[in-house]
Design an enzyme around this catalytic site. Sequence first.
Site, mmCIF file in Angstrom:
data_model
loop_
_atom_site.group_PDB
_atom_site.id
_atom_site.type_symbol
_atom_site.label_atom_id
_atom_site.label_comp_id
_atom_site.label_asym_id
_atom_site.label_seq_id
_atom_site.Cartn_x
_atom_site.Cartn_y
_atom_site.Cartn_z
ATOM 1 N N LYS A 83 0.838 -1.199 0.000
ATOM 2 C CA LYS A 83 0.000 0.000 0.000
ATOM 3 C C LYS A 83 0.876 1.254 0.000
ATOM 4 O O LYS A 83 2.000 1.247 0.537
ATOM 5 C CB LYS A 83 -0.891 -0.049 1.250
ATOM 6 C CG LYS A 83 -1.911 1.064 1.407
ATOM 7 C CD LYS A 83 -2.722 0.773 2.662
ATOM 8 C CE LYS A 83 -3.709 1.868 2.993
ATOM 9 N NZ LYS A 83 -4.488 1.522 4.223
ATOM 10 N N SER A 157 -9.227 1.706 3.706
ATOM 11 C CA SER A 157 -8.378 2.462 2.800
ATOM 12 C C SER A 157 -7.405 1.591 1.995
ATOM 13 O O SER A 157 -6.714 2.096 1.105
ATOM 14 C CB SER A 157 -7.573 3.507 3.593
ATOM 15 O OG SER A 157 -6.706 2.899 4.539
ATOM 16 N N SER A 181 -9.321 -0.624 7.861
ATOM 17 C CA SER A 181 -8.843 -0.395 6.502
ATOM 18 C C SER A 181 -8.289 -1.633 5.803
ATOM 19 O O SER A 181 -8.053 -1.587 4.596
ATOM 20 C CB SER A 181 -7.779 0.703 6.492
ATOM 21 O OG SER A 181 -8.367 1.954 6.721
#
Length: 460
Positions: A83, A157, A181
């Site tokens: 990420k 996220s 997330s």
Amino acid sequence: MTTSKPELAFTGLAEQASMLAAGATTSVELTRLALEKAEASQPTLNAFKSLRAEEALREAEEADRRLAAGETAPLLGVPTAIKDDLDLTGLPTAFGCEGDFSVATTDSPPVAALREAGAVLIGKTNTPELGQWPFTEGPAFGATRNPWDTERTPGGSSGGAAAAIASGVIAAALGSDGAGSIRIPAAWTDLVGIKPQRGRVPTERELFHGLTVVGPLARTVADAALLLDVAAGTGTAFQAAARREPGRMRIGLSTRIPFTATKTRLDPQAHAVVVRLAERFAELGHEIVEIEPDYRLIGLTFLPRSLVGVRDWSRRVPDQARLDPRTRANARQGSALAGPALRLARATEPLLQRQIGSVFGRVDVVLTPTTATPPPRIGTFDKLTGWQTDQAMIAACPYAWPWNVLGWPGVNVPAGLSPEGLPLGGQLLGPSHAEERLISLAAQLEEVERWQDRKPETGW
């Protein structure tokens, strides 16, 4: 016997590592396939912030040389991704923001652990600004879409990671979880997502004042356990847990939404799938107990930590004027809460752990919905004010964040598809340092549910 490209794309992390070790494929072949799929899907899914094709292929060639020389490592030659909130040497860490960020000169500890294990990093996946929202959209990159329905969000996220895995670009990836997330996008894309115990995966600094941890997303429990072992440096502890029978457990079924001071309700579809999971656990011999943790006003301690974290991260952005107005407003609120309110929130944590943790005197694991709704449509949160955005996202995702306050582990397990074919998840929650318990239970469920056999219909 050769494996076709579509079949190869959906082989698991551990299976790819085994194939490489046995000489059944090469790292260059796997990496080239991952890059081809990433590039082909990017115009639609938009899962990646950046791809490092040349570097990844060079690393794959080196992995093949090492494999040919008889070297071994847990992920030697296996393509994966991270990420865009983790530092990777040679790439900027924009964390979903616009601006001219400088490139990282060192790897963050989780990235360094992946490299040490021999993984080939094909790129960095998209995330909303500073990981604030359960949708992966923003002016810096557009909208990341769900491979199960490209009109829907994959969640956030860690939405880019979830979209890349669910579509078969890679077998697993590292995400981060500060309020769900990892677990939320895993639920909305039919994946396993592990939020580990706080501190389990080393990081350079405490993230969002203890709320955020780094963890894996994958299609299977075994693959998520393997990636967690690598990132955490725990040898094969979690992989062993995935192979171990959990024994008979008391599982507490909880559907009450923690107090949020907002209007929230559990969608009947989300309720139905988590009840079905409870029934499945009962069929496996576990005792199901309806129970509700004593959450009280835990939300009041979440806000100072999250908003001060937004303030801290926003100070690293080259041009704060390019941030979403909602981000700037959250950063201002964080500045106001950075003193006594933050100290009180941290000081209250042991009390909350005792209060909420008392549920584990009656059950071994808590089962809740991961989200209150199926994945929203792309654009649902566009042009909303900060308050309206908070209301909308809390209504969709009210279940995950309390375990971030506590710092304890949780695992999303796929719970099935809605009548519209949209994935939903159930959340297994444990007490402090209970990852092995949760992983064993999730793996037992996977054997009968076979969620890894489900795949979205994609053209990539």
